[in-house]
Design an enzyme around this catalytic site. Sequence first.
Site, PDB file in Angstrom:
ATOM      1  N   LYS A   1       0.810  -1.216   0.000  1.00 34.46           N
ATOM      2  CA  LYS A   1       0.000   0.000   0.000  1.00 34.46           C
ATOM      3  C   LYS A   1       0.843   1.265   0.000  1.00 34.46           C
ATOM      4  O   LYS A   1       0.434   2.284  -0.496  1.00 34.46           O
ATOM      5  CB  LYS A   1      -0.893   0.014   1.238  1.00 34.46           C
ATOM      6  N   ARG A   2       2.026   1.169   0.568  1.00 35.11           N
ATOM      7  CA  ARG A   2       2.795   2.409   0.710  1.00 35.11           C
ATOM      8  C   ARG A   2       3.306   2.948  -0.617  1.00 35.11           C
ATOM      9  O   ARG A   2       3.633   4.103  -0.713  1.00 35.11           O
ATOM     10  CB  ARG A   2       3.946   2.205   1.680  1.00 35.11           C
TER      11      ARG A   2
END
Length: 343
Positions: free
Chosen positions: A255-256
Amino acid sequence: MPRGRYAPSPTGGQHLGNARTALVAWARARDAGFVVRVEDLDAARTVPAAVEGNLDELRWLGLTWDEGPDVGGPHAPYRQSERTAAYAAALATLEAAGATFACYLSRKDLRTLASAPHAGEPGGEGGRGAYGPRERAENARVAAAKAAAGKRPAIRVAVPATEVEVADARLGTLRIPLHEAVGDAVLRRADGVWAYHLAVAVDDGAMGVAEVVRGRDLLPSAALQVHLQRALGTTPPSFLHVPLLLDGDGARLAKRRGAGTLHALRARGVPPERVVGLLAWTLGVTARPTPLAADEVAAAFTVEATPPHPVVLTREALAWLEGGPTPDGPPVAGPLDAGGGGA
Ligand code: GLU
């Protein structure tokens, strides 16, 4: 088709891999009942705006659900942070059956043990050593002193050294050794936070989830969650573990990495039909990427056509989202051992 669910962890925006899991879960369950459950137990990692944000991303893709935090349903609440009484009751059941123990070992203690010579089999989850007999023995040795010093224990499940049958729509019936796959997993952390495995087993059982669709990296967890559901007297689900999407470097999407999130794609004006069309191509639904509605993909999805290997989202494939040339032929296969492969 069995009842199913999709369970986002609102720690940030969802990436294309999350969207792919959601799309498949919805394709499989939308006729029988589809639940969205928000896994927001870890307050320190939860991004409040992502709770609604994740739901909105699913709506943007064209998914719908019968039960969820926004629409309610017979198994409400659908946010794990509001279901902690159920986890406490389940833990009490397991404790009464003698299936748990208090663990006083810190992360550092466990790292030290895992790096010692003859540390035993590496565990299935993320390459860490599974918590097993050595750790239990070390815990027994230090528990009294640590308790006397005021340390609060985590509660772990004591898994038997047996195999558990996991039924998977793609992989068939697997026999997974509990102690090697996950070991004595944490059920409640020392800081009181309810752990993922217990919450998922309790909720899937309570919500009547008959098939769990998720990434292949969670296969070892399936064994423990089946085991916990049996111990709690509910009916374990069958599974569909889907090989992962990898980024251009062959790493799991995370997700980052901002650029590939649904939020970022949407903000750049990418239409949802392109996102869904790209995912459909990675699932073997189409021979080349074509803009599609989620409904069309759900109607055409089959387990048999799903590639058995992880799929690499190349620069070329991502450029198609923004109007680049259509990639010719099947998606690029990643290595089977990338944590997301076949059996
Ligand atoms: N909340 C988990 C995740 O986002 C879901 C795991 C599961 O499907 O059991 O990874």
